[in-house]
Structure formats: C-alpha cells, structure tokens
Design an enzyme around this catalytic site. Structure first.
Site, PDB file in Angstrom:
ATOM      1  N   GLY B 190       0.798  -1.226   0.000  1.00 42.89           N
ATOM      2  CA  GLY B 190       0.000   0.000   0.000  1.00 42.89           C
ATOM      3  C   GLY B 190       0.828   1.272   0.000  1.00 42.89           C
ATOM      4  O   GLY B 190       0.298   2.364  -0.155  1.00 42.89           O
ATOM      5  N   ASP B 191       2.131   1.160   0.181  1.00 41.16           N
ATOM      6  CA  ASP B 191       3.053   2.289   0.004  1.00 41.16           C
ATOM      7  C   ASP B 191       3.789   2.173  -1.332  1.00 41.16           C
ATOM      8  O   ASP B 191       3.954   3.141  -2.051  1.00 41.16           O
ATOM      9  CB  ASP B 191       4.118   2.303   1.113  1.00 41.16           C
ATOM     10  CG  ASP B 191       3.569   2.796   2.446  1.00 41.16           C
ATOM     11  OD1 ASP B 191       2.617   3.605   2.434  1.00 41.16           O
ATOM     12  OD2 ASP B 191       4.089   2.386   3.483  1.00 41.16           O
ATOM     13  N   PHE B 192       4.266   0.966  -1.612  1.00 36.93           N
ATOM     14  CA  PHE B 192       5.165   0.813  -2.764  1.00 36.93           C
ATOM     15  C   PHE B 192       4.449   0.956  -4.105  1.00 36.93           C
ATOM     16  O   PHE B 192       4.995   1.557  -5.024  1.00 36.93           O
ATOM     17  CB  PHE B 192       5.892  -0.532  -2.704  1.00 36.93           C
ATOM     18  CG  PHE B 192       7.039  -0.541  -1.750  1.00 36.93           C
ATOM     19  CD1 PHE B 192       8.261   0.004  -2.118  1.00 36.93           C
ATOM     20  CD2 PHE B 192       6.916  -1.067  -0.478  1.00 36.93           C
ATOM     21  CE1 PHE B 192       9.341   0.014  -1.241  1.00 36.93           C
ATOM     22  CE2 PHE B 192       7.983  -1.074   0.412  1.00 36.93           C
ATOM     23  CZ  PHE B 192       9.199  -0.532   0.032  1.00 36.93           C
TER      24      PHE B 192
END
Lengths: 448, 455
Positions: B190-192
């Site tokens: 969910g960040d990358f």
C-alpha cells in the site's frame, strides 16, 4: 460542488483561523483545478505505442497506463484475438470479453496482424517505423527470430523504446534456459518471494501453505515498473534522440521494488519467519475482530500504542508491552498473547464505535504540544462493496460508471494520479477484435 | 552469421558497464520532503535514474524510518530498510517549524524541478511551502503531494498508513481463505505501488514539461492507487456479488494454486490459456484432459466446479513430483510454474545478480553491502546506486553553500539558531562507529557559496 465545511483535522499545524481559511480555499481550488479533466492536454499526446502483449496482463496494463496518459496505443492481436481476453474470474465474460480485459481495454485501438506470416510482419515493420514504443511479452527471442525483435526494429527506428516484459527477462543465462515458461501473476508472486510472506504456519494443512496475494500484485507492479521505465527512456529520447530497450522481469518486480526481502536476507542471512497476520516492523498493525466485522488497527510506534491502550482501557498491558521491541514478532505465540488481550476489548464494540474513539483521541492528541498522546488509528476493514458507497470517492470520481452499448453497465476505477495540467483519463472503452483495422491500416498505409 | 539473441542482450545489458553509461534524469533536481516509505520511493526512482535529490529532514528527529527498524536491527548504526529506500540522495536537516527554515526550503523549491511531499494532507499548504506558494515563484515546478485519500474531498484529513489505505480501499479483504481470517498485503504494498504510480505521474509531467515548459500539481492518493488494481468493482457491478476470498487459487486461471511437491516443497502453477493447458496435460501424461468438455476451453475450465475438478487432479499429480521436476517439465512443455522463493534464496540468487537487480555496493561510508535495484532495466541509461543514505544533516554545508550560496558564517549562524541541524547521537541517525566524520570532505564541505545574494 465544494462544501464550506472543514472536516476534522488531526494536527495542531492545521488549526487557526488563517490556516483553516487557506485550506478551505485550497480545497475549492483543487475541486476546480483537478475536477475538470476532459478539456485538458495529455502528457503523452504525441507518443504512439504498439502493444504486442500476448496472454500477459503485465503487458496489457503497461499499455493501458500509457494510454491513460494520452499515448495512442495500437494493440496488435492475431486474427483470433489475444488469449488474455479469456483470462477472467470464473469465466465471467460479456460478449466473449473477460472482465479484466474489459477493465484494462480503455483508450486503445485494436487491430489484427498475423505475425506468423510475412505480410503481417511487413505491416508491423511499417507500423513500428512510425511509433515511439513497442511492448513485447512473447517468449524472449521469439520476435527476434521472426525478424521483428529489438535488433531489427531499432535499425528501422533508432528512437524506438522497446519494452520487453517476461518472467525472467531477456538476458542472463537463466532467462535463456527458462525462456519457455510463460508468465502469470501467481508464479511471479511466488518467484518474488511474496507468497511465502502470507499464510499462517499455525493453521492446519493446507491453510498453512504459502498464500497468494488476492490481487494481481505482481502483474500490476510489473506494469507500473514498465511504465516508469518507458517514461524514463522517453525522457532520455527527448533529450538525446536515442531509443533503447527496457527489460522487465515480472518474477523480480515485487522483490526488487519493495526490497525488504533483500534487506532482510542480507542483514540476517536467513529468511523471515512466517508470522501470519502480524507485521515484521510494526505492532499492532493488523486486523482485529469486533462486534460487526473487522477493524484495522495501526498503532505501531510506542506513543501510538500508549494511546491505543488508553482508548481501549487496557493501561494494565503497558508495563509488559511498552516498547516496540517488546511487541515485535520474533515469537508468534508471544505476539498472539497481546493480540488476544486487545481483541477482548475490540470485540465488545462496533467498527464505527472503535473508529470514533480513535479519531476523537487523535483530534485531542493533535493539540497536545508534546505530541506524546500518539495517533492510534482504527478504521473499519472495509469490504469492496462498502467502498463503493463512500462519499469521498464519489466526490473525487474515483470509480467510474460506464454505460456501454455493447458491454452494458459496469464500474471501473479511474486513472491515477489526479493531475492539474495533464491528468490521465478514461476516453473510451472498446475491445472488439480488429475494431480499428480500417482506420489504422489506412493511417499507416499497411497492406490488407 | 548474426549474433545469438541472448549473447546480444547479455552484451547490451551487461550490468558491470552500468556506471559507464549516461543517466536519463541527469540535471533534474528534486526536493524530497518525505518520510517512511510512500513518499521516499517516489524520489528513490528519480534518484536511481540520475536526478539530484535533496532530502530534507527535521534536525535530531529525521525520517521515522531511520529509527523504526525491524526487530531493532541496525546495520553499522543505520537502518538497512531506510538505506534501501534512500540511495543517491543528499541529506539536509532543516527545522520547518522555524520561519527561517521554511524560507530555506522555499529557496530550494525555487531552484528545483520536482517537489515530492507526503506530509499529512494540507500541512505543506499550511506551512507555506505547498503548491500554491511554490508555483508562484517557480511556475515550472512539478509538485507531487502523496497522501492517503488525496488533497480534496471530505476524507482529505483522515489519517493513513499503508494498511489503513488498504482497509479504506477494500484491497485488505481480498487475501486469504473463505471463512477464515484474511491477510493484509505484506511488505507495505500500500506504500510501494502507490509510490510507483506517483513516479509514473511525475515522469509523465516531466515529459510534458520538456515540450511545453509547463509544470503542474499532482495529487497522489494511496487508496485510489489500490482501488485502481482491483477487478472487484467491475465484477460486482456486472454480477451483483463480491468476488470473495479464494485462497491461493487465482479464479481467472484453472488450474491455479500453490501445491506441495513430493520433496515437501511448494510450487506455484497457473494455467492462463488453452495452449498452456494442453502443455500441462501433456506434461501430466493425460492428454485426454485437453479434450475433456469441462477443461478444453478457458471460460469453461475456470468455472468454479470445473476449476475444482482440475485443481484436484493437479494437486495429486504435483505431490508425485519434486520441485525441480515440475520446473523442468514447465520448461520442456511450456506452462507457467514457479518456485516459492524465500528472502534468503532471493538474496543469494545468481539470476538476480547476473541481472543486476541485486548488487554488491562498495559505499564510501558504509562499505560493502547487498542492495536491490528495480526490475525495469534500461540498457542505455540504467538505474544505479552511487551512494547509500547518509546521517541526518550530512550534506547541510554542501547543499546550502553550493545551491543556495550561503557562506560558512551564515551556516554557523543558522546552526546556532537551530534552524539547521544534524543527527542526534543515536542509531539510525549518526555515522557508523568506525567512520571518521571529522575528516569527511563532503560533510565539512569547505567551498564557499558562489551565488551569494541570488537567493
């Protein structure tokens, strides 16, 4: 329309009359600046892409993303169509088109060329002479052996950016040895070390097996990498005029971008232990059962954790679990003890009650000068169908309803990100095989 | 006789020549106002491909990921996870809560091509270093704000993390077995992924600016990026029901799953097309499966009940074969199969080393280490790691003198006023114990500012 109400803020830096007024204005500015998409220019308006992907959504999505940013994408299929048309959950399809293909069909032109015969290859060469990007997902070396690989096409068009997407890439001894093995999302997840990070070793067989991430995590990551690579190469081309080859290995996409596997392996000289629903860096950072479903709790730092204990009325746990180092999961059974204790409380409340508790706490915490209260976050772990109802996404038009003469009514997600000058966008949906033959054949003077 | 294809590709991609090749983004300056993962990876791509990235951190505090390491594991007094996300950057410590600090950042924004920030939504605006202010003095700026839900709309101030965005987008409910607890997407997907789509936005804007001279604002919303990769909306809207949890089965491929081998290992196997199914049937020595009405055609084969039947047959078959055998058959008959790799196998993988996606780096400060590069290889302008992360404030003198033209005296004054600062003496921030920072010419950059007054 923008409403003049300010949502709750969770930072003392966002308070004060002047700031509040500025943020309201900023919101209105963005609604106007970002909302209107249709009449704006497109970032890749003068870029043409030939998509030769075959049974590969990594390739299809690469082309779709470029098409969303304004590139003219010509998808070339064999006369019987790309087998990817049929890759769809439970065989669900609309008029023979699978759902993922439909969803990723946006803004493209569809032509047929039989690359197995000389005429088709001649046409392709003609086409490639006039374009900027080619996307190849065939077995590495196959197009080269047909005289239409990077070597030959770059002779015709030195500015060409040739994007190859395959499981092991187009170079290295292993890529050559395993070049026969086709690509799928699941096999790419496994080779990336991703599936071993899921699943719970304490479960009975087969629930303790390595587990697939339930979206095309590897295919979407590969496509995003391929697009970033393509745009980097196009930028270089703008400055120097030369094209190049971009090689993406789907089996390496997740590993090499998320990078934790390598960081861990290099510093620990061992694989990570499998820890089920826990996290390797943060705790609590997981789902908890509650009265009406699940909540997600993120309170990983020590101050966030203290806040969480206050919210849940479990300060008694503070002594044993004070530091992240106490909580971090080197022993799943121990981590489970704390989880069970916390869940004893969450199960008593509804999702909304828990979220409210956390938000109220954070709002108060935001005004605490020492910020020692922490910002524990609790949200409902939403089902997709609940997300459909969220007002925020309606305001931002994140999910787009299509009413199509052939494929009916359906919803697809809008392009990301939102941009002020050259927003990516949805222009049309079409996907009949050879639908644009006439127009494209004529435009590029291909022989019929 | 033309050269063999793989000798050609091995030659043009040879990673040992990467440092002799040009960099695509050379001359692009990026002001990196980010922390943790989501924002830093946007700047990471740009830095790997040649941009000059200046990362601004709060003195003595810094990016939380410096100290938030896994299992309190440090490597030469630095967080190796933080290292992997912040290569090739310049590290500057400026206190943005001071007026002078904001001015300094503003001056840096004035001479940058790209600003990347992932403060909570609205904060950069509130601090006067947001897009509305920066675009006034630098209309060519490409300014990307990375937040959970975007900078406008009713949820804009709602808090976010990778896992929170996963939960608010619905993607968190897609992994696991039916009727059992689900799993989040691991390793901060969910960040990358959102970060990478942010990179795509920035690069598209750079390409556009190169032609028109126009900058722009990019509003990157984590949850929206995750919603973009979900087929659930289309499925639900056409079928009126959720796709649900399916364990390791990819419901769009049959057979598909993760199977146990005779040597107690696991292989992933998924059949996406009829052609691949014929290949598998041949490999299984059961060619009649390929003409079976239930299986011969993709749409039929992937129907739940048929998929179950073929899954069972494949499960039994794989149990009689070793891992190597399955991969060997996949290679011979051409069907998709893969090993279930672990972190340590990946780190030692010859293929990845030959490919150049895992590299041994000899860093001037941290010396030898093993690091990863993105899986997209560009043969003429490859990405590369030139240096690892540095202690907080390490490049203060260099950046402030060279880019903003400040003098040693002015810098001393800013230090005294605590407008600029350095690391706190703790792991994650300070230099490695064996390193003599006092003799480091970069840290003690002696050149004087040339364009004094221009700021």
């Amino acid at each position: 329309m923008a409403t003049r109400e300010t949502p709750q803020v969770y930072s003392r830096h966002l308070t004060g009359k002047k700031t509040t007024e500025h943020l309201l204005k900023f919101n209105e500015l963005l609604v106007n600046m970002m909302g209107d998409v249709k009449n704006k220019p497109e970032a890749l308006r003068d870029i043409t892409v030939v998509e030769l992907s075959h049974a590969s959504f990594a390739g299809i999505i690469t082309a779709t993303l470029l098409a969303e940013f304004g590139a003219e994408v010509i998808k070339v299929e064999p006369p019987e169509g790309d087998p990817a048309r049929k890759i769809t959950p439970y065989g669900t399809n609309v008029n023979g088109v699978g759902l993922p293909f439909l969803m990723e069909s946006r803004n493209k032109r569809y032509i047929t060329l039989d690359l197995g015969c000389e005429k088709g290859r001649k046409n392709l060469k003609k086409l490639v002479g006039a374009v900027d990007v080619v996307i190849d997902t065939f077995k590495p070396g196959l197009l080269d052996s047909l005289g239409i690989g990077y070597r030959q096409l770059s002779q015709l068009n030195p500015g060409l950016v040739y994007v190859a997407v395959s499981p092991y890439g187009h170079y290295t001894s292993k890529a050559e040895e395993l070049s026969n093995i086709p690509d799928t999302d699941l096999t790419a997840q496994a080779e990336s070390g991703y599936t071993l990070l899921f699943g719970d070793p304490r479960e009975p067989e087969p629930y303790n097996y390595p587990l697939r991430a339930g979206v095309w995590a590897a295919w979407y990551m590969s496509a995003a990498l391929a697009v970033a690579g393509t745009l980097t190469a196009l930028f270089h081309k703008q400055r120097c005029g030369e094209g190049q080859m971009v090689d993406v290995a789907t089996n390496d996409a997740i590993t090499a971008w998320q990078a934790f596997s390598v960081v861990w392996g290099f510093t620990n000289e061992a694989p990570r232990a499998r820890i089920g629903g826990f996290d390797w860096c943060l705790y609590p950072y997981a789902f908890f059962k509650c009265k009406d479903g699940y909540v997600t709790v993120a309170a990983g730092t020590d101050s966030d954790f203290r806040g969480l204990l206050k919210i849940l009325g479990r300060w008694d746990l503070e002594d044993d679990w004070r530091y992240l180092f106490d909580r971090i999961v080197d022993n799943v059974d121990k981590a489970e003890e704390l989880r069970v204790e916390l869940e004893k409380i969450t199960i008593k409340y509804s999702r909304d009650e828990l979220m409210r508790k956390a938000l109220d706490f954070s709002a108060k915490s935001a005004h605490d000068k020492l910020r020692s209260g922490g910002y524990p976050i609790i949200v409902p772990t939403k089902e997709p169908r609940e997300v459909l109802e969220e007002k925020h996404w309606k305001v931002r038009k994140t999910l787009v309803e299509i009413d199509h003469p052939i494929y009916g009514k359906f919803i697809i997600p809008a392009s990301v990100p939102k941009m002020s000058q050259t927003p990516p966008r949805l222009k049309w949906i079409k996907c009949a095989i050879g639908e644009d033959n006439e127009q494209v054949y004529e435009k590029y003077a291909l022989s019929k | 006789m033309t050269e063999d294809y793989f000798s050609f590709t091995n030659r043009i991609f040879n990673p040992s020549e990467n440092f002799d090749k040009p960099e695509a983004l050379k001359g692009i300056r990026v002001l990196d106002l980010t922390r943790i993962i989501y924002g830093p990876v946007v700047a990471r791509w740009l830095a790997l491909f040649g941009a000059e990235v200046i990362k601004v951190e709060e003195p003595r505090e810094g990016d939380d990921w410096r100290t938030g390491t896994y299992w309190a594991k440090y490597w030469k007094d630095s967080c190796p996870y933080f290292q992997s996300l912040n290569p090739n950057k310049y590290f500057v410590g400026i206190d943005l809560k001071t007026k002078k600090g904001k001015d300094l950042v503003f001056q840096l924004a004035k001479i940058s091509d790209v600003v990347v920030e992932n403060y909570r939504a609205g904060l950069s605006e509130a601090w006067g270093i947001g897009y509305t202010a920066v675009s006034q003095i630098n209309p060519r700026i490409i300014y990307i704000s990375c937040s959970g839900y975007g900078q406008w709309g009713p949820l804009r101030f709602f808090p976010s993390w990778d896992l929170i965005a996963q939960s608010m987008s619905g993607v968190a409910r897609l992994t696991g077995f039916p009727g059992r607890d689900g799993y989040k997407l691991q390793d901060y997907y969910g960040d990358f992924l959102p970060g990478l789509l942010g990179v795509v936005g920035v690069l598209s804007a750079l390409n556009y600016r190169e032609k028109t001279g126009e900058g722009q604002y990019i509003d990157m919303a984590q949850a929206e990026a995750l919603m973009r990769v979900m087929p659930n909306w289309t499925y639900m809207s056409l079928l009126g029901q959720d796709l649900g949890l399916t364990g390791s089965i990819d419901p769009s491929m049959a057979p598909s799953g993760i199977f146990k081998t005779s040597d107690e290992k696991f292989v992933a196997l998924a059949i996406a097309t009829d052609e691949q199914f014929v290949a598998l049937a041949e490999a299984m020595g059961k060619i009649d499966l390929a003409t079976d009405e239930r299986f011969k055609e993709t749409f039929e084969r992937t129907k739940a009940e048929n998929a179950q039947d073929i899954h069972k047959l494949v499960e039994e078959w794989v149990r009689t074969k070793g891992e190597e055998e399955i991969i060997d058959l996949a290679k011979r008959y051409a069907f998709p199969a893969g090993r279930v790799m672990d972190d340590w196998q990946i780190t030692n993988d010859d293929w990845r080393r030959e490919r150049g996606s895992i590299v041994e780096i000899q860093d001037e400060m941290y010396e030898e280490g093993t690091w990863a590069l993105p899986a997209a290889m560009l043969h003429k302008t490859p990405g590369r790691i030139k240096s690892l992360a540095r202690p907080l404030g390490y490049h203060n003198r260099y950046v402030l003198k060279k880019l903003l033209g400040l003098s040693s005296k002015e810098i001393e004054k800013l230090e005294k006023e605590e407008v600029i600062g350095y690391w706190d003496n703790r792991v994650g921030q300070r230099p490695p114990p064996f390193y003599n920072i006092e003799k480091d010419p970069m840290f003690n950059y002696e050149g004087e500012g040339e364009n004094n007054g221009d700021t």
